[in-house]
Design an enzyme around this catalytic site. Sequence first.
Site, PDB file in Angstrom:
ATOM      1  N   CYS A 341       0.837  -1.203   0.000  1.00 24.77           N
ATOM      2  CA  CYS A 341       0.000   0.000   0.000  1.00 24.77           C
ATOM      3  C   CYS A 341       0.874   1.257   0.000  1.00 24.77           C
ATOM      4  CB  CYS A 341      -0.977  -0.039   1.168  1.00 24.77           C
ATOM      5  SG  CYS A 341      -2.383   1.089   0.970  1.00 24.77           S
ATOM      6  N   HIS A 445      -3.625  -5.585   1.332  1.00 24.21           N
ATOM      7  CA  HIS A 445      -3.280  -5.868   2.720  1.00 24.21           C
ATOM      8  C   HIS A 445      -3.606  -7.335   3.013  1.00 24.21           C
ATOM      9  CE1 HIS A 445      -2.405  -1.764   3.940  1.00 24.21           C
ATOM     10  NE2 HIS A 445      -3.520  -1.355   3.367  1.00 24.21           N
TER      11      HIS A 445
END
Length: 503
Positions: A341, A445
Amino acid sequence: MVKAEHESRALAIFGTASDVGKSIVATALCRIFNNAGIDVAPYKAQNMSNNSGVTPDGCEIGRAQIVQAEAARVVPTADMNPVLLKPNSDTGAQVVLQGKVCSTETAKGYFRDTSLWAEAARESLERLMKRHEVVVIEGAGSCAEMNLYDRDFVNFRTARLSGASVILVADIDRGGVFGQVVGTLAVLPAEDRALVKGVIINRFRGDIDLFRDGVEMLESMTGIPVLGVIPYFRGFAIDAEDAVPLSAKVDPAGGPEEGKIGVAAIYFPHISNFTDLSPLEHDPAVELHYLHYPRSLKGYKALILPGSKNVRGDLAWLYSLGWEAEIRAFRAEGGIIMGICGGYQMLGNSIADPYGVEGSAGTTKALALLDVETVLEQDKCLANARGTVIGTSAEASGYEIHMGRSVVSDLCTPFIRVTARNNRPEDELDGAVSSDGRVMGSYFHALFDESSVKQWFLSLLEPSYRLQKHEKGRQESYELLADHFSSHLDLNKIFTIIDKVHS
């Protein structure tokens, strides 16, 4: 008081301080109650954490409430954590209201008038109590912060609203447990003190029999029963709530132990979703080090740049400490680098924030290890996603929480072929991989939660690596947690408190 259409009970788990173990106690009770045939759901009015997750319907809530919902065997919803504060500076935070980004507030501005947040929290609590037999309420921080008491809608105001009985949790490992418990009760208003029906002493090390007289003294001093003394236990792999766990190795003096797969993760000031690395931390073949300060990365097989709630700010911090030279040296020596991310964005060429999403508008030069350009946009992507790591058989699953949109050049190959988002079929590409396959980044994630991805990644670092024959899954960890707490709690008293029969 909240009125439910059926008879509903609430049990509040409050703490004498932050990080005394409220979340893990609530998680254990959710599984214990569910195992007893009770329809139970978790609730936390307000959570301050950069460790969040995505519900099946695309809402963002604290990771702790997702874990508690899993323990309760219910589908997580935004009502379980209606107010989520995601700190992005020392004095400010993004406010996520009932699962969606609402605003960015300074601490002073947020607390000036909490009526909007409190009303959203009340609505969510009311819906949960209409749907479930028991709601386990987790408090926040200390339940007795008297300077904030009139504005605190997370602790005793929620208990009064729901008609909850309160269990007070204290952490004996940090010392001063008598002061924690007696002091907390002493400053509470009489009407709130009367709601406290029991005390749990958490994280006891040593022979519990040596604290029997301590239990008697606490009960004598407070008139409130001690419902259990919980021994310190690390035998389960359950996500921490809002900080890198105390068991983590942070800036250790030496490098990884010989024979272990050494993995370093940069510990950003605004690190987010650190639980992405939990499967590595709990693998006995791996030694994971969180590093604030630059050091030679010789001896490590991989470097991970995790998520960040202030990507440009953390990138500036990285430059100021001198991390860039160590990262480039590690790259030159053939080390494997992964960005997740915000960490993925840092591996690109630049990060532009034209709208001032994370602070002042502007563009920051990134590390240029991947030919990727990122723009931070005003709309947040929230999705549970599935796919395949391109060029492998590894099935990827995880969740996306990001404001950035990244454009990948032809000099890189995509990382993941996305096949579904929020249970809808997709055919898209995520992330980027360098031409030599040694630098990679993704918006996913929880990548390493998927055993096939973990096997693939660690095999890149150590070809002989094999997954353990029996790795504890999440559900098994919840059972171990419930068994551990059940062995040391007076469950008959707890079931009596919630007006249920324990069988």
